[in-house]
Structure formats: structure tokens, C-alpha cells
Design a protein around this motif. Structure first.
Motif, PDB file in Angstrom:
ATOM      1  N   TYR A 138     -31.240  12.023   4.738  1.00  0.00           N
ATOM      2  CA  TYR A 138     -32.679  11.767   4.733  1.00  0.00           C
ATOM      3  C   TYR A 138     -33.320  12.157   6.067  1.00  0.00           C
ATOM      4  O   TYR A 138     -32.737  11.954   7.132  1.00  0.00           O
ATOM      5  CB  TYR A 138     -33.017  10.310   4.359  1.00  0.00           C
ATOM      6  CG  TYR A 138     -32.451   9.271   5.307  1.00  0.00           C
ATOM      7  CD1 TYR A 138     -33.113   8.919   6.473  1.00  0.00           C
ATOM      8  CD2 TYR A 138     -31.241   8.638   5.022  1.00  0.00           C
ATOM      9  CE1 TYR A 138     -32.595   7.961   7.335  1.00  0.00           C
ATOM     10  CE2 TYR A 138     -30.716   7.683   5.876  1.00  0.00           C
ATOM     11  CZ  TYR A 138     -31.401   7.354   7.025  1.00  0.00           C
ATOM     12  OH  TYR A 138     -30.875   6.424   7.883  1.00  0.00           O
ATOM     13  N   LEU A 156     -36.906  11.551   7.827  1.00  0.00           N
ATOM     14  CA  LEU A 156     -38.188  10.844   7.724  1.00  0.00           C
ATOM     15  C   LEU A 156     -38.722  10.556   9.116  1.00  0.00           C
ATOM     16  O   LEU A 156     -37.950  10.459  10.072  1.00  0.00           O
ATOM     17  CB  LEU A 156     -37.990   9.508   6.983  1.00  0.00           C
ATOM     18  CG  LEU A 156     -37.357   9.579   5.583  1.00  0.00           C
ATOM     19  CD1 LEU A 156     -36.954   8.186   5.101  1.00  0.00           C
ATOM     20  CD2 LEU A 156     -38.327  10.211   4.586  1.00  0.00           C
ATOM     21  N   LYS A 181     -41.639   5.676   8.626  1.00  0.00           N
ATOM     22  CA  LYS A 181     -41.165   5.730   7.244  1.00  0.00           C
ATOM     23  C   LYS A 181     -39.721   5.261   7.150  1.00  0.00           C
ATOM     24  O   LYS A 181     -39.351   4.534   6.233  1.00  0.00           O
ATOM     25  CB  LYS A 181     -41.283   7.179   6.752  1.00  0.00           C
ATOM     26  CG  LYS A 181     -41.064   7.355   5.286  1.00  0.00           C
ATOM     27  CD  LYS A 181     -42.213   6.747   4.550  1.00  0.00           C
ATOM     28  CE  LYS A 181     -42.289   7.106   3.128  1.00  0.00           C
ATOM     29  NZ  LYS A 181     -43.491   6.479   2.552  1.00  0.00           N
ATOM     30  N   GLU A 182     -38.922   5.711   8.133  1.00  0.00           N
ATOM     31  CA  GLU A 182     -37.519   5.314   8.120  1.00  0.00           C
ATOM     32  C   GLU A 182     -37.413   3.787   8.195  1.00  0.00           C
ATOM     33  O   GLU A 182     -36.642   3.167   7.460  1.00  0.00           O
ATOM     34  CB  GLU A 182     -36.809   5.961   9.308  1.00  0.00           C
ATOM     35  CG  GLU A 182     -35.311   5.780   9.256  1.00  0.00           C
ATOM     36  CD  GLU A 182     -34.631   6.397  10.457  1.00  0.00           C
ATOM     37  OE1 GLU A 182     -35.005   7.523  10.853  1.00  0.00           O
ATOM     38  OE2 GLU A 182     -33.732   5.739  11.007  1.00  0.00           O
ATOM     39  N   PHE A 233     -38.568   2.315   4.744  1.00  0.00           N
ATOM     40  CA  PHE A 233     -37.857   2.726   3.523  1.00  0.00           C
ATOM     41  C   PHE A 233     -36.347   2.480   3.574  1.00  0.00           C
ATOM     42  O   PHE A 233     -35.743   2.028   2.610  1.00  0.00           O
ATOM     43  CB  PHE A 233     -38.143   4.211   3.256  1.00  0.00           C
ATOM     44  CG  PHE A 233     -37.540   4.722   1.982  1.00  0.00           C
ATOM     45  CD1 PHE A 233     -38.096   4.398   0.751  1.00  0.00           C
ATOM     46  CD2 PHE A 233     -36.391   5.522   1.998  1.00  0.00           C
ATOM     47  CE1 PHE A 233     -37.540   4.860  -0.445  1.00  0.00           C
ATOM     48  CE2 PHE A 233     -35.829   5.987   0.802  1.00  0.00           C
ATOM     49  CZ  PHE A 233     -36.417   5.652  -0.407  1.00  0.00           C
ATOM     50  N   LYS A 290     -28.482   9.547   7.814  1.00  0.00           N
ATOM     51  CA  LYS A 290     -29.649  10.009   8.582  1.00  0.00           C
ATOM     52  C   LYS A 290     -29.441  11.444   9.086  1.00  0.00           C
ATOM     53  O   LYS A 290     -28.383  11.765   9.643  1.00  0.00           O
ATOM     54  CB  LYS A 290     -29.876   9.069   9.765  1.00  0.00           C
ATOM     55  CG  LYS A 290     -31.064   9.453  10.592  1.00  0.00           C
ATOM     56  CD  LYS A 290     -31.316   8.445  11.681  1.00  0.00           C
ATOM     57  CE  LYS A 290     -32.352   9.025  12.621  1.00  0.00           C
ATOM     58  NZ  LYS A 290     -33.108   7.999  13.308  1.00  0.00           N
ATOM     59  N   HIS A 320     -36.692  14.109   1.961  1.00  0.00           N
ATOM     60  CA  HIS A 320     -37.439  14.334   3.194  1.00  0.00           C
ATOM     61  C   HIS A 320     -38.942  14.080   3.055  1.00  0.00           C
ATOM     62  O   HIS A 320     -39.516  14.228   1.975  1.00  0.00           O
ATOM     63  CB  HIS A 320     -37.216  15.782   3.682  1.00  0.00           C
ATOM     64  CG  HIS A 320     -37.798  16.811   2.743  1.00  0.00           C
ATOM     65  ND1 HIS A 320     -38.912  17.544   3.053  1.00  0.00           N
ATOM     66  CD2 HIS A 320     -37.437  17.188   1.510  1.00  0.00           C
ATOM     67  CE1 HIS A 320     -39.205  18.340   2.035  1.00  0.00           C
ATOM     68  NE2 HIS A 320     -38.324  18.139   1.082  1.00  0.00           N
ATOM     69  N   LYS A 321     -39.543  13.679   4.171  1.00  0.00           N
ATOM     70  CA  LYS A 321     -41.002  13.678   4.296  1.00  0.00           C
ATOM     71  C   LYS A 321     -41.312  13.997   5.758  1.00  0.00           C
ATOM     72  O   LYS A 321     -41.443  13.106   6.601  1.00  0.00           O
ATOM     73  CB  LYS A 321     -41.610  12.335   3.895  1.00  0.00           C
ATOM     74  CG  LYS A 321     -43.161  12.354   3.985  1.00  0.00           C
ATOM     75  CD  LYS A 321     -43.814  11.115   3.435  1.00  0.00           C
ATOM     76  CE  LYS A 321     -45.327  11.181   3.526  1.00  0.00           C
ATOM     77  NZ  LYS A 321     -46.003  10.016   2.962  1.00  0.00           N
ATOM     78  N   LEU A 322     -41.379  15.292   6.042  1.00  0.00           N
ATOM     79  CA  LEU A 322     -41.708  15.754   7.397  1.00  0.00           C
ATOM     80  C   LEU A 322     -42.739  16.860   7.245  1.00  0.00           C
ATOM     81  O   LEU A 322     -42.785  17.529   6.213  1.00  0.00           O
ATOM     82  CB  LEU A 322     -40.460  16.323   8.090  1.00  0.00           C
ATOM     83  CG  LEU A 322     -39.341  15.367   8.490  1.00  0.00           C
ATOM     84  CD1 LEU A 322     -38.211  16.147   9.164  1.00  0.00           C
ATOM     85  CD2 LEU A 322     -39.826  14.260   9.424  1.00  0.00           C
ATOM     86  N   PHE A 357     -44.155  10.840  -1.466  1.00  0.00           N
ATOM     87  CA  PHE A 357     -43.200   9.857  -0.919  1.00  0.00           C
ATOM     88  C   PHE A 357     -43.946   8.666  -0.318  1.00  0.00           C
ATOM     89  O   PHE A 357     -43.910   8.448   0.898  1.00  0.00           O
ATOM     90  CB  PHE A 357     -42.310  10.536   0.122  1.00  0.00           C
ATOM     91  CG  PHE A 357     -40.960   9.890   0.319  1.00  0.00           C
ATOM     92  CD1 PHE A 357     -40.798   8.512   0.221  1.00  0.00           C
ATOM     93  CD2 PHE A 357     -39.845  10.653   0.612  1.00  0.00           C
ATOM     94  CE1 PHE A 357     -39.558   7.921   0.414  1.00  0.00           C
ATOM     95  CE2 PHE A 357     -38.598  10.095   0.814  1.00  0.00           C
ATOM     96  CZ  PHE A 357     -38.464   8.713   0.722  1.00  0.00           C
TER      97      PHE A 357
END
Ligand SMILES: O=P(O)(O)O[C@@H]1[C@@H](OP(=O)(O)O)[C@H](OP(=O)(O)O)[C@H](O)[C@H](OP(=O)(O)O)[C@H]1OP(=O)(O)O
Ligand SMILES: Nc1ncnc2c1ncn2[C@@H]1O[C@H](COP(=O)(O)OP(=O)(O)O)[C@@H](O)[C@H]1O
Ligand SMILES: [Mg+2]
Ligand SMILES: [Mg+2]
Length: 368
Positions: free
Chosen positions: A12, A14, A18-19, A22, A40, A58-60, A290
Motif C-alpha cells: 500500500y 498512501l 490516510k495511512e 486506514f 507498506k 494506492h492513493k498518491l 479511496f
């Protein structure tokens, strides 16, 4: 060891906020107990040097990350990327975000859906141009055109009349404010899973009240404000969420499925309001990639089920590919074999698991 079940690694990537919200111990442990390890991704190192990962979550934002994902994909064609950066990008602009809604075809006799009337304004002149305004009437909400997750991209202005236009900074989307009883519905989607919850929103603005209101009012992330902030302030006065009926489940599920298919996304939520003028008309105002799943009741189970569904699809893919190579050994010609492998990839994941067939679920309660 023989007989031991294969584990599945999900990397993941993030942002720290967010990390923190979540990646909770409860999620990590539940996933682990079901054979999925959440690992991670170190953002200081290049993605291709890490892993092996069966899946990347992912959310980047930004070009560098897109390039890293593309590199990773070309070197690991069997890994699943949830979701494709190009599909996510559509949600970074508040116009393209909602365009997909008008493409949806949903058969429903009793309810209708759409988006509020809106225009996009790129410069100051057009802001005061009467022609641009033909479509809209006050009050309107001015939203930054870009929805890139920055604090700025959430800064909204509720504009009551022409005076209120002076402080606006294009590029913006001007969207008609629709009275909706002060409650919005947030519909969370994770693969085939759909859950609708209620949240507080802006209160209605009556024709009477509109005459007395001056200029504009700025606000940001009203549905995420802590409860005391909403109840202390007379503007965000308490609205009784319990009294508000949820939209029909099947209707929201159909919209969710339609959006998922059209956008080729698995992890998103959308904000819906019910137009008080009609009572059976629903308007989609925002779609988020996300979102804050941890606020959704039972998020650990929902997300772990989603991870396991990807795992099952991956295993099925492996089995089918093995069949392909057996055909190869049995002397099937090259072209047929290529078709076979392509078919497998198409039916299974890799385009963001958007073709997967998993039984739909919908939570009954709906208050977050
Ligand atoms: O942080 P949270 O839990 O409030 O989640 C935010 C979402 O809240 P929601 O789940 O819809 O209530 C939030 O949804 P809204 O835009 O507030 O409707 C966004 O998805 C936000 O992401 P970004 O800033 O647009 O990149 C989300 O923020 P990130 O967690 O992705 O930073
Ligand atoms: N057209 C609209 N009519 C009425 N209220 C709206 C409208 N658009 C947005 N809102 C209110 O403003 C909030 C923020 O707008 P939204 O488009 O969801 O932006 P964000 O991406 O910051 O969540 C919504 O949650 C809702 O309370
Ligand atoms: Mg929103
Ligand atoms: Mg949003």
C-alpha cells in the motif's frame, strides 16, 4: 511446505494521514488471518525494487508516482493495481468527475437521478457575463475545478447573489445549490460491496431567507465537521439524521454498479442529495477516490472481503494460465495460445478487477 496455503501480499502507498486512518491494527490482523499481508511501500525507494506484491493499493498524486506504477506494471504483468491511475485521474476535475453520471442507464420507475445544473468558469470576465448565467439561478455553490485532495480543493463558497461573486477565484465550477433537507447520503463502494450512510449537510435556503442573506458564505468539508461544531453554530443547527429516510437500496446499488463499470474503479464513494422539490429525484454532487473507509461501519470486514476477492481472481487467473501452457505443451499453435492467454487476462483482473463477478451486498443500517 506442502499443503500450506499461499499467502497474498498487498503493497500500500498512501499519504501519512490516510495511512493513519486506514491501516488500523484491526484491519491488518483480520486480513492476515485470512491470508492477506498488508505491506507498506517505502516512498523513499523506487516501487520496482520492492515487493514482490500480488497487488498494489494506492492513493498518491503526481506524475512521478504514475511513472513508477507504469514501470512496476510492465515488470510485473501479473500483479493487480487497484486502481488504474488514468481512471483515478478523472476524479481530479469536478467536471469530468460528474460527466460519467449522464452516461449511466438505469431502469427505475419510481426514482430519477442526475447532477445539479452547473457551469465551469475559467476567468474573471466570464464570471460576470450574463450569458454564462442563463442556465443558473441563485444560490449557487462555487467549487474549485480541481479536486486533488489539497485543503484548497475542498474550499467551497455558497453564493447568494451577484455581490457574492466578487471574492471567487476561477477556475471554478458554479453549481446550483439544491435544497435537500440538510442531509447528504454517502455511498461507499469497495468492489461489489455498496453501503449508503447519512451525513449532515448544509441546511436548506428558502426564497425568503435568500433575500436577506448577504453576498456569500465560505465553508469546507461540512459533512466531516465534528458534531459539536455543527450543533454550536446556528447555521449548522442540529438536523435529525434518524428522521431522514435512506434512498432505496436497490437504486443506490444500481447507480454504484453503473459508476464502477463506467469509471473502471473499485474503491470510491459518491455524495448524493435528494431534491426536496421532488422527493424522488436524486443528484450526485461529488465522487471521491479511496475515501475514508474507516468511518464506514464494519470497514475491516468489507475491505478484507475485497482483498480476498482479488486473491481468488488471481488464483483463478493462475489456474487458467496453467491450462494455457498445458495446451502449449500439447502442441496447440502459437496464435491460439496467445488468444487463450489474452482471454484469461481479460476475464480476470489487471484492468482494475472491474470485470469481477462477486455477489453484491448492501448494509441495512446506514448511519455512520
Ligand atoms: O480523511 P477522511 O476519512 O475524512 O476521508 C476523506 C473523504 O471523506 P468521506 O469518506 O467522504 O467522509 C473525502 O470525501 P469528501 O470530498 O469530503 O466528500 C475525500 O474523499 C477525502 O479525500 P481527498 O481530500 O478528496 O483526496 C478523504 O480524505 P483522505 O483520507 O483521502 O485524505
Ligand atoms: N449542488 C449542491 N446543492 C446543495 N449542497 C451541496 C451541493 N454541492 C455540494 N453541497 C454541499 O457541500 C458539501 C461539499 O461539496 P462537495 O462537492 O461534496 O465537495 P468536497 O469534495 O469538498 O466534499 C457537500 O457535502 C454538501 O453538503
Ligand atoms: Mg463531498
Ligand atoms: Mg470530494
Amino acid at each position: 511446505m506442502a499443503g500450506e496455503k499461499r499467502r497474498f501480499a498487498i503493497g500500500y502507498a498512501l499519504l501519512p494521514k490516510k495511512e493513519n486512518s486506514f491501516i488500523r491494527e484491526s484491519l491488518v490482523n483480520l486480513a492476515k488471518s485470512r491470508g492477506v499481508d498488508l505491506v507498506k511501500i517505502d516512498r523513499e525507494r523506487s516501487l520496482v525494487d520492492q515487493g514482490p506484491f500480488d497487488c498494489v493499493l494506492h492513493k498518491l498524486y503526481g506524475e512521478d508516482w504514475k511513472i513508477q506504477l507504469a514501470d512496476f506494471r510492465s515488470r510485473n504483468p501479473n500483479a493487480v493495481i487497484v486502481d488504474s491511475p488514468d481512471a483515478i485521474e478523472r476524479l481530479h476535475n469536478r467536471i469530468s468527475m460528474l460527466q460519467v453520471v449522464s452516461e449511466l442507464k438505469i431502469e427505475n420507475q419510481s426514482e430519477t437521478f442526475g447532477i445539479p445544473k452547473q457551469i465551469v468558469i475559467y476567468d474573471q470576465e466570464t464570471l460576470f457575463d450574463n450569458q454564462a448565467w442563463e442556465l443558473l439561478k441563485f444560490p449557487v455553490i462555487a467549487k474549485p475545478l480541481v479536486a486533488d485532495g489539497s485543503a484548497k480543493s475542498h474550499k467551497m463558497t455558497l453564493v447568494f447573489n451577484r455581490d457574492g461573486l466578487n471574492k471567487l477565484k476561477p477556475p471554478i465550477v458554479l453549481q446550483e445549490f439544491v435544497n435537500h433537507g440538510g442531509v447528504i447520503f454517502k455511498v461507499y463502494v469497495a468492489g461489489e460491496y455498496v453501503q449508503c450512510v447519512k451525513r449532515k449537510s448544509l441546511p436548506d435556503v428558502s426564497e425568503e431567507k435568500l433575500k436577506s442573506l448577504e453576498g456569500s458564505l465560505r465553508f469546507s468539508q461540512v459533512s466531516n465537521l465534528p458534531t459539536h461544531e455543527k450543533s454550536d453554530d446556528t447555521y449548522y443547527k442540529m438536523m435529525n439524521l434518524e428522521d431522514t429516510e435512506l434512498p432505496p437500496q436497490i437504486f443506490m446499488t444500481d447507480i454504484a454498479k453503473g459508476l464502477r463499470k463506467a469509471m473502471k474503479l473499485n474503491l470510491f464513494n459518491f455524495d448524493v442529495i435528494r431534491d426536496t422539490r421532488f422527493g424522488n429525484r436524486y443528484l450526485i454532487i461529488d465522487i471521491n477516490y479511496f475515501p475514508g473507509y474507516a468511518k464506514m461501519p464494519g470497514y475491516e470486514t468489507v475491505l478484507t472481503d475485497f482483498f480476498c476477492d482479488i486473491m481468488i481472481l488471481k488464483e483463478r487467473e493462475k489456474g487458467l494460465l496453467e491450462e494455457c501452457s498445458q495446451k502449449k505443451m500439447a502442441g496447440t499453435d502459437g496464435r491460439q495460445l496467445l488468444n487463450c492467454e489474452e482471454e484469461v487476462r481479460k476475464t480476470v483482473t489487471n484492468s482494475g478487477c472491474s470485470d469481477q463477478k462477486i455477489v453484491g451486498k448492501f448494509d441495512e443500517k446506514g448511519v455512520a
